[in-house]
Scaffold this active site. Structure first.
Site, PDB file in Angstrom:
ATOM      1  N   HIS A  40       6.346   3.276   8.595  1.00 54.98           N
ATOM      2  CA  HIS A  40       5.037   3.334   8.410  1.00 54.98           C
ATOM      3  C   HIS A  40       4.649   3.028   7.005  1.00 54.98           C
ATOM      4  CE1 HIS A  40       6.661   7.442   7.846  1.00 54.98           C
ATOM      5  NE2 HIS A  40       5.901   7.858   7.018  1.00 54.98           N
ATOM      6  N   HIS A  71       1.862   4.172   4.277  1.00 50.96           N
ATOM      7  CA  HIS A  71       0.831   5.025   3.606  1.00 50.96           C
ATOM      8  C   HIS A  71      -0.450   4.142   2.919  1.00 50.96           C
ATOM      9  CE1 HIS A  71       2.584   8.992   4.461  1.00 50.96           C
ATOM     10  NE2 HIS A  71       3.769   8.261   4.198  1.00 50.96           N
TER      11      HIS A  71
END
Length: 138
Positions: free
Chosen positions: A101, A103
């Site tokens: 992932h 950010h």
């Protein structure tokens, strides 16, 4: 591939409700539930990779493009002064959820968000040796 015990697989694939910012066939962008600032978003591939070091180049490229697109949208939406695009690989690097992932964090002058590290210095000889050591594996 969805990993059954991965919360981010479930979030990315719509199994659990999210505050979704964007979705296509390969990615979902959601708001972080513990944001560093208003608008803090996560770019999640729908396919499971533990981190960037395990992902294929196509996924990594698409994730970075989508992170930049998300950053531009955050600047338009909130008029923030800057954007952090941050990705951690491994527990020692601060990764707490082991699904790739990215950010995307809006930043404002004088906000309270902090990413700090102690700066080191190395001699020219050490730097050359370090570059050579890394270069062997590129």
């Amino acid at each position: 591939m969805i990993k059954d015990d991965c919360i981010f697989c479930k979030l990315a694939n719509g199994i659990f409700d999210t505050n979704t910012v964007y979705e296509d066939e390969d990615f979902r962008v959601i708001l972080d539930i513990e944001p560093a600032s208003r608008g803090h978003a996560l770019v999640l591939p729908k396919k499971h990779f533990a981190n960037a070091l395990e992902a294929d180049d196509e996924t990594l490229g698409a994730a970075m493009k989508l992170a930049a697109r998300t950053g531009r949208a955050l600047k338009e939406a909130f008029g923030c002064d800057g954007i952090n695009i941050l990705q951690n690989n491994g527990e020692a690097a601060g990764q707490t959820v082991f699904h790739l992932h990215v950010h995307v964090i809006p930043r404002w002058e004088k906000d309270t968000v902090q990413f700090e590290y102690k700066k080191n210095s190395f001699s020219d000889e050490e730097m050359k040796a370090t570059a050579a050591d890394i270069g062997k594996y590129m």
